[in-house]
Write a protein that holds these residues in place. Structure first.
Motif, PDB file in Angstrom:
ATOM      1  N   GLU A   1      -8.039  -1.710  -7.753  1.00 23.06           N
ATOM      2  CA  GLU A   1      -7.043  -2.693  -7.645  1.00 23.06           C
ATOM      3  C   GLU A   1      -6.022  -2.367  -8.751  1.00 23.06           C
ATOM      4  O   GLU A   1      -5.054  -2.749  -8.640  1.00 23.06           O
ATOM      5  CB  GLU A   1      -7.856  -3.958  -8.010  1.00 23.06           C
ATOM      6  CG  GLU A   1      -7.102  -5.164  -7.357  1.00 23.06           C
ATOM      7  CD  GLU A   1      -7.873  -6.199  -7.445  1.00 23.06           C
ATOM      8  OE1 GLU A   1      -7.162  -7.194  -8.034  1.00 23.06           O
ATOM      9  OE2 GLU A   1      -8.965  -6.610  -6.759  1.00 23.06           O
ATOM     10  N   TRP A   2      -6.472  -2.021 -10.149  1.00 20.66           N
ATOM     11  CA  TRP A   2      -5.380  -1.868 -11.072  1.00 20.66           C
ATOM     12  C   TRP A   2      -4.623  -0.687 -10.650  1.00 20.66           C
ATOM     13  O   TRP A   2      -3.304  -0.679 -10.833  1.00 20.66           O
ATOM     14  CB  TRP A   2      -6.229  -1.379 -12.257  1.00 20.66           C
ATOM     15  CG  TRP A   2      -5.592  -0.963 -13.451  1.00 20.66           C
ATOM     16  CD1 TRP A   2      -4.754  -1.905 -14.271  1.00 20.66           C
ATOM     17  CD2 TRP A   2      -5.065   0.128 -13.707  1.00 20.66           C
ATOM     18  NE1 TRP A   2      -3.969  -1.197 -14.921  1.00 20.66           N
ATOM     19  CE2 TRP A   2      -3.967   0.214 -14.848  1.00 20.66           C
ATOM     20  CE3 TRP A   2      -5.224   1.570 -13.328  1.00 20.66           C
ATOM     21  CZ2 TRP A   2      -3.479   1.264 -15.606  1.00 20.66           C
ATOM     22  CZ3 TRP A   2      -4.554   2.700 -14.177  1.00 20.66           C
ATOM     23  CH2 TRP A   2      -3.825   2.379 -14.961  1.00 20.66           C
ATOM     24  N   HIS A   3      -5.113   0.358  -9.907  1.00 17.90           N
ATOM     25  CA  HIS A   3      -4.223   1.337  -9.508  1.00 17.90           C
ATOM     26  C   HIS A   3      -3.274   0.875  -8.474  1.00 17.90           C
ATOM     27  O   HIS A   3      -2.187   1.191  -8.611  1.00 17.90           O
ATOM     28  CB  HIS A   3      -5.134   2.530  -8.774  1.00 17.90           C
ATOM     29  CG  HIS A   3      -4.487   3.555  -8.556  1.00 17.90           C
ATOM     30  ND1 HIS A   3      -3.359   3.637  -7.546  1.00 17.90           N
ATOM     31  CD2 HIS A   3      -4.678   4.955  -8.795  1.00 17.90           C
ATOM     32  CE1 HIS A   3      -2.816   4.879  -7.635  1.00 17.90           C
ATOM     33  NE2 HIS A   3      -3.889   5.809  -8.181  1.00 17.90           N
ATOM     34  N   CYS A   4      -3.673   0.034  -7.473  1.00 21.16           N
ATOM     35  CA  CYS A   4      -2.699  -0.551  -6.546  1.00 21.16           C
ATOM     36  C   CYS A   4      -1.554  -1.282  -7.105  1.00 21.16           C
ATOM     37  O   CYS A   4      -0.505  -1.256  -6.703  1.00 21.16           O
ATOM     38  CB  CYS A   4      -3.469  -1.613  -5.722  1.00 21.16           C
ATOM     39  SG  CYS A   4      -4.323  -0.726  -4.401  1.00 21.16           S
TER      40      CYS A   4
ATOM     41  N   ARG B   1       2.371  -0.509  -7.027  1.00 17.05           N
ATOM     42  CA  ARG B   1       3.274  -1.737  -6.681  1.00 17.05           C
ATOM     43  C   ARG B   1       4.381  -1.757  -7.736  1.00 17.05           C
ATOM     44  O   ARG B   1       5.527  -1.948  -7.377  1.00 17.05           O
ATOM     45  CB  ARG B   1       2.507  -2.947  -6.418  1.00 17.05           C
ATOM     46  CG  ARG B   1       3.067  -3.787  -5.359  1.00 17.05           C
ATOM     47  CD  ARG B   1       2.414  -5.393  -5.461  1.00 17.05           C
ATOM     48  NE  ARG B   1       1.084  -5.184  -5.844  1.00 17.05           N
ATOM     49  CZ  ARG B   1       0.070  -5.753  -5.288  1.00 17.05           C
ATOM     50  NH1 ARG B   1       0.151  -6.370  -4.353  1.00 17.05           N
ATOM     51  NH2 ARG B   1      -1.170  -5.736  -5.573  1.00 17.05           N
ATOM     52  N   ARG B   2       3.728  -1.669  -8.952  1.00 19.61           N
ATOM     53  CA  ARG B   2       5.022  -1.903 -10.059  1.00 19.61           C
ATOM     54  C   ARG B   2       5.884  -0.588  -9.999  1.00 19.61           C
ATOM     55  O   ARG B   2       7.021  -0.877 -10.178  1.00 19.61           O
ATOM     56  CB  ARG B   2       4.318  -1.938 -11.514  1.00 19.61           C
ATOM     57  CG  ARG B   2       4.111  -3.397 -11.715  1.00 19.61           C
ATOM     58  CD  ARG B   2       3.438  -3.649 -13.176  1.00 19.61           C
ATOM     59  NE  ARG B   2       1.975  -3.580 -12.968  1.00 19.61           N
ATOM     60  CZ  ARG B   2       1.198  -3.314 -13.739  1.00 19.61           C
ATOM     61  NH1 ARG B   2       1.496  -2.739 -15.019  1.00 19.61           N
ATOM     62  NH2 ARG B   2      -0.136  -3.052 -13.637  1.00 19.61           N
ATOM     63  N   GLN B   3       5.223   0.477  -9.818  1.00 16.34           N
ATOM     64  CA  GLN B   3       6.224   1.744  -9.666  1.00 16.34           C
ATOM     65  C   GLN B   3       7.070   1.611  -8.653  1.00 16.34           C
ATOM     66  O   GLN B   3       8.279   2.091  -8.543  1.00 16.34           O
ATOM     67  CB  GLN B   3       5.123   2.976  -9.634  1.00 16.34           C
ATOM     68  CG  GLN B   3       5.892   4.267  -9.604  1.00 16.34           C
ATOM     69  CD  GLN B   3       4.899   5.344  -9.373  1.00 16.34           C
ATOM     70  OE1 GLN B   3       3.968   5.222  -9.430  1.00 16.34           O
ATOM     71  NE2 GLN B   3       5.723   6.597  -9.621  1.00 16.34           N
TER      72      GLN B   3
ATOM     73  N   ARG C   1      12.530   0.680  -6.488  1.00  9.87           N
ATOM     74  CA  ARG C   1      13.189  -0.037  -5.604  1.00  9.87           C
ATOM     75  C   ARG C   1      14.610  -0.478  -6.428  1.00  9.87           C
ATOM     76  O   ARG C   1      15.556  -0.574  -5.895  1.00  9.87           O
ATOM     77  CB  ARG C   1      12.504  -1.153  -4.818  1.00  9.87           C
ATOM     78  CG  ARG C   1      13.237  -1.659  -3.624  1.00  9.87           C
ATOM     79  CD  ARG C   1      12.770  -2.546  -2.940  1.00  9.87           C
ATOM     80  NE  ARG C   1      11.213  -1.903  -2.286  1.00  9.87           N
ATOM     81  CZ  ARG C   1      10.262  -2.605  -2.293  1.00  9.87           C
ATOM     82  NH1 ARG C   1       9.869  -3.712  -2.876  1.00  9.87           N
ATOM     83  NH2 ARG C   1       9.154  -2.116  -1.774  1.00  9.87           N
ATOM     84  N   GLU C   2      14.017  -1.039  -7.452  1.00 16.50           N
ATOM     85  CA  GLU C   2      15.164  -1.734  -8.397  1.00 16.50           C
ATOM     86  C   GLU C   2      16.072  -0.626  -8.976  1.00 16.50           C
ATOM     87  O   GLU C   2      17.408  -0.744  -9.025  1.00 16.50           O
ATOM     88  CB  GLU C   2      14.569  -2.428  -9.419  1.00 16.50           C
ATOM     89  CG  GLU C   2      14.117  -3.970  -9.098  1.00 16.50           C
ATOM     90  CD  GLU C   2      14.826  -4.787  -8.828  1.00 16.50           C
ATOM     91  OE1 GLU C   2      16.185  -4.883  -9.592  1.00 16.50           O
ATOM     92  OE2 GLU C   2      14.765  -5.241  -7.770  1.00 16.50           O
ATOM     93  N   GLY C   3      15.624   0.509  -9.265  1.00 12.62           N
ATOM     94  CA  GLY C   3      16.236   1.486  -9.632  1.00 12.62           C
ATOM     95  C   GLY C   3      17.343   2.135  -8.575  1.00 12.62           C
ATOM     96  O   GLY C   3      18.473   2.365  -8.878  1.00 12.62           O
ATOM     97  N   ARG C   4      16.683   2.118  -7.453  1.00 12.96           N
ATOM     98  CA  ARG C   4      17.577   2.535  -5.889  1.00 12.96           C
ATOM     99  C   ARG C   4      18.744   1.587  -5.981  1.00 12.96           C
ATOM    100  O   ARG C   4      19.901   1.863  -5.641  1.00 12.96           O
ATOM    101  CB  ARG C   4      16.845   2.705  -4.996  1.00 12.96           C
ATOM    102  CG  ARG C   4      16.217   3.991  -4.815  1.00 12.96           C
ATOM    103  CD  ARG C   4      15.733   4.415  -3.748  1.00 12.96           C
ATOM    104  NE  ARG C   4      14.773   3.410  -3.148  1.00 12.96           N
ATOM    105  CZ  ARG C   4      13.380   3.777  -3.146  1.00 12.96           C
ATOM    106  NH1 ARG C   4      12.798   4.788  -3.797  1.00 12.96           N
ATOM    107  NH2 ARG C   4      12.457   2.807  -2.704  1.00 12.96           N
TER     108      ARG C   4
END
Length: 125
Positions: free
Chosen positions: A1-4, A8-10, A15-18
């Protein structure tokens, strides 16, 4: 879950960067469009000024040609008047010479008749 959650944050960061990159690109494109529009307006103004200057030049050239033609006509008119005046002056000189000759002939005829008369009277006396 931590990996998910990390994925998600990445994904969210990308998305924000784009979005930020897309916004920057959109702003750059808008600035480019504004610069192109300003350049187009400047070019249009310069072309209008060139057309106005060309029109003035054409008018000035036409006016200069008309003035040159008028000057030629005036010069020719003056020359023709001068030739006419010289011709009339020569005619007047000839007329005056004829009058003078006729006057001299009359005077000579009168003197001859007076001389003949005096010679006749002298022979009679």
């Amino acid at each position: 879950e931590w990996h998910c959650e990390a994925l998600r944050r990445q994904l969210h960061a990308e998305r924000e960067g784009r979005n930020t990159d897309g916004f920057r690109l959109a702003m750059g494109a808008m600035n480019n469009n504004q610069a192109l529009e300003a350049e187009r307006l400047q070019r249009a103004n310069l072309e209008a000024q060139m057309r106005a200057l060309d029109s003035r030049l054409q008018y000035s050239c036409g006016q200069q040609q008309r003035q040159a033609l008028e000057m030629q006509m005036l010069t020719r008119g003056c020359a023709e008047a001068e030739v006419g005046m010289e011709e009339r002056l020569r005619e007047e000189v000839v007329r005056q010479q004829e009058l003078t000759r006729e006057g001299h002939e009359r005077a000579m005829e009168y003197l001859r008749s007076q001389c003949e008369k005096k010679a006749f009277e002298a022979r009679q006396a």
